[in-house]
Write a protein that holds these residues in place. Sequence first.
Motif, PDB file in Angstrom:
ATOM      1  N   ARG A 112       1.097   4.211  -2.972  1.00  0.00           N
ATOM      2  CA  ARG A 112       0.718   5.545  -2.485  1.00  0.00           C
ATOM      3  C   ARG A 112       2.142   6.395  -3.014  1.00  0.00           C
ATOM      4  N   THR A 119      -3.109   9.107   5.264  1.00  0.00           N
ATOM      5  CA  THR A 119      -3.028   8.745   3.832  1.00  0.00           C
ATOM      6  C   THR A 119      -2.438   9.765   3.295  1.00  0.00           C
ATOM      7  N   ASP A 160       0.725  -0.760  -0.052  1.00  0.00           N
ATOM      8  CA  ASP A 160       0.006  -0.246   0.047  1.00  0.00           C
ATOM      9  C   ASP A 160       0.490   1.214  -0.274  1.00  0.00           C
ATOM     10  N   GLN A 206       1.517   7.687  -7.004  1.00  0.00           N
ATOM     11  CA  GLN A 206      -0.164   8.233  -7.181  1.00  0.00           C
ATOM     12  C   GLN A 206       0.535   9.384  -7.768  1.00  0.00           C
TER      13      GLN A 206
END
Length: 358
Positions: free
Chosen positions: A41, A122, A37, A44
């Motif tokens: 991220r 996040t 994850d 992105q």
Amino acid sequence: MSSLPLLDVTAKCLEELIAWHQAHHPQLSAQWQSLYDLRDRLQQRAWHIVVLGQVSRGKSALLNALYGEAIFPVGAIPGTTQWPRTVRWHCPDQIVDLTDTPGLDEVAGSQREDMAWRVVETADLVLFVTQENLTPVECQARDRLNTLGIPYKLIFTKTDLYPPRAEGIAVSSTTGQGIPELRQLLQQWLQQEAPRARAQRILHQASQVEQSLGAALGTQDTSAWSWLAVQVAGSLLLPGGFFDVGLAMISTLAYIRKACQVYALPFPLPAFASLSQFVLLWYAAIYLSSWQGLTFGSELWGVNTTVFLQGGVIFWGYQQIRRRLHPYLQQGYQWGYCGPQRLLQQLTQTRANVTASG
């Protein structure tokens, strides 16, 4: 270090960690699965900005003012925002996801608060929205942001109703006061600070993953006691101090190597640099403790103080070695060329140098 190489080095760090754990810790995948994850991220394209604060602080109205449209629902009743909501915001040369979150202190709203913090974890940047003075709940939230290492901007809303503050950024979503300045500040942050902030945040989380994995592996490390028994037994049987020191050298290296195998970590460790001085002193103590001591008892049976002294020195030495190795082993795989802690230290040092020179 420019932003692009910084993100590339961070990506290399995550790839190295994932490959290492795939090869050595498949049975503990639950401990390091979140590295995937973090890698996603990092890749992105959009930057993630989240608003956080108590109910009725004007979080949704602030996002509407930034966005330029009433896209987030607002209402006179506290708790209008019941779950996180995200919209895409196209700044000049930047793509941003703006996320609204429920309030931190809603009545019977613990689940909503948990949702808000999951989103915050996040975020690349948090807009911490408040009014006039920070409440105890807001002070706790600010401390939590600092503990998590999440960058944030303190925003004082409704400045048309409350006096301006020296700290933070004062805005009013009703009159538009401070909104252009806040928008310009965010654009500047996105261009100059966002890559570094994202890299630091993800490296911090990767470091926590490694510490959790190290703690899980720590329950498997019982090798010190077997090597301690070998060292004590050998010292009782060997005739002199030089033999005891030689055995200590062999058993110490074997123990550290065994510990690295248990943790599936590279050998030798950088820990040797800090261990070397203590180990040399320990070897000297073993040699000195092997000198002839006092004997108590009869000619047929007696006890020499050397046995107890040398055994105590050996036991103490192993305890100290375990204590000094513990911070390295419990951190997991962090000290390679692309280790999270090493990269974080480099980022901190680079930032300190820039601050000092500028």
